[in-house]
Design an enzyme around this catalytic site. Structure first.
Site, PDB file in Angstrom:
ATOM      1  N   CYS A  18       0.479  -1.074  -0.196  1.00 58.26           N
ATOM      2  CA  CYS A  18       0.155  -0.019   0.022  1.00 58.26           C
ATOM      3  C   CYS A  18       0.602   1.002   0.088  1.00 58.26           C
ATOM      4  O   CYS A  18       1.833   0.797   0.823  1.00 58.26           O
ATOM      5  CB  CYS A  18      -0.628   0.125   0.885  1.00 58.26           C
ATOM      6  SG  CYS A  18      -1.914   1.735   1.381  1.00 58.26           S
ATOM      7  N   CYS A  58      -0.971   3.910  -6.514  1.00 58.98           N
ATOM      8  CA  CYS A  58      -1.690   3.146  -5.672  1.00 58.98           C
ATOM      9  C   CYS A  58      -1.996   1.942  -5.962  1.00 58.98           C
ATOM     10  O   CYS A  58      -2.261   1.742  -6.969  1.00 58.98           O
ATOM     11  CB  CYS A  58      -3.241   3.971  -5.118  1.00 58.98           C
ATOM     12  SG  CYS A  58      -3.933   3.238  -4.278  1.00 58.98           S
TER      13      CYS A  58
HETATM   14  N1  DGL Z   1      -4.299   0.638  -2.255  1.00 54.45           N
HETATM   15  C1  DGL Z   1      -3.554   1.780  -1.228  1.00 54.45           C
HETATM   16  C2  DGL Z   1      -2.581   2.609  -1.730  1.00 54.45           C
HETATM   17  O1  DGL Z   1      -1.921   1.953  -2.359  1.00 54.45           O
HETATM   18  C3  DGL Z   1      -4.545   2.726  -0.456  1.00 54.45           C
HETATM   19  C4  DGL Z   1      -5.318   3.363  -1.135  1.00 54.45           C
HETATM   20  C5  DGL Z   1      -6.918   3.774   0.126  1.00 54.45           C
HETATM   21  O2  DGL Z   1      -7.109   3.061   1.413  1.00 54.45           O
HETATM   22  O3  DGL Z   1      -7.274   5.178   0.018  1.00 54.45           O
HETATM   23  O4  DGL Z   1      -1.999   3.719  -1.837  1.00 54.45           O
END
Ligand code: DGL
Length: 259
Positions: free
Chosen positions: A73, A183
């Site tokens: 993430c 993301c």
């Molecule tokens: N998948 C996530 C990232 O890479 C988080 C997205 C989120 O929860 O806002 O930032």
């Protein structure tokens, strides 16, 4: 050598895009994936909340005896990985927007970056941007609403297409030739993005680089699983398991639990 699993967490289902890269580079590693979808999105939360959630996920994975934690993430990496590294003994691998290769290769001197508010406003992101992309234009765009749509199973929807059109417009106007996906939910948007972007725009995400980095760190710490056996891949979510199951091509069980 270690047969213990690699622990992977994300705010939700997006990190499965990274799990796929890990599984392809390290096909014999056992893995445990944690989707904290009940608390998604992380991207709109304050840094201290993101740190608390990252601690919760890390401790869950450490209790399951993980040998390395992959923070799949960007938002959790850019806000919490320094804290995690300072407070836990296992190695951590994180993911950050791949600004460097885009800034290095752009011919139009303009790149786009689509990421969460939490990532774009982090200190780590601004440091990387200053270091590698000071000489070019970066069109930053917060992907408000994208994660929520993916988490609710509306990946290929009219709403998603409409959002993406709005977010890409200023980038196309600025003549970007690279779009950086910041993301881990966003690689699932690639087919739609390719439809909406001019043909010459290349899309970059960090998934493969992170998988290679994970392999290197395991080697460095002598933690690779050298048994060539079919691995155990466990997937857990604290929300609807169907959405994750379908992103994994309905090939794996996804267990729903509270954590
Ligand atoms: N998948 C996530 C990232 O890479 C988080 C997205 C989120 O929860 O806002 O930032």
């Amino acid at each position: 050598m270690s047969i213990k699993p690699i622990g992977i967490f994300d705010s939700g289902v997006g990190g499965t895009s990274i799990w796929k890269e890990i599984h392809s580079v390290l096909p014999f590693e056992n893995t445990i994936y944690l989707a904290d979808s009940a608390n998604a999105p992380y991207g709109t939360k304050d840094k201290d909340v993101i740190i608390d959630l990252s601690i919760k996920n890390t401790e869950y994975l450490l209790n399951k005896n993980c040998k390395l934690i992959l923070v799949a993430c960007n938002t959790a990496t850019t806000n919490a990985i320094d804290y995690l590294r300072a407070n836990y003994k296992v190695p951590f691998v994180g993911i950050e927007p791949a600004i460097k290769p885009a800034a290095l290769h752009t011919k139009t001197h303009a790149i786009g970056i689509l990421a969460t508010k939490g990532t774009l406003s982090s200190e780590l992101f601004s440091k990387t941007a200053t270091l590698f992309a000071n000489h070019i234009t970066i069109v930053e765009q917060i992907g408000n609403g994208i994660v929520e749509l993916i988490e609710s199973g509306k990946l290929y929807s009219k709403d998603m297409k409409a959002l993406l059109k709005v977010y890409l417009e200023p980038m196309i106007k600025a003549d970007i030739d690279y779009l950086v996906l910041g993301c881990t939910h966003y690689p699932y948007l690639i087919p739609m993005l390719l439809e909406l972007l001019p043909k010459h725009v290349k899309i970059i995400d960090s998934g493969e680089a992170v998988a290679r980095q994970t392999k290197a760190i395991l080697e460095q710490h002598n933690l690779l699983n050298i048994r060539m056996k079919t691995p155990k891949n466990e997937f857990y979510t604290n929300a609807n398991p169907e959405i994750m199951r379908s992103l994994l091509g309905n090939r794996f069980d996804v267990e729903s639990l509270d954590f």
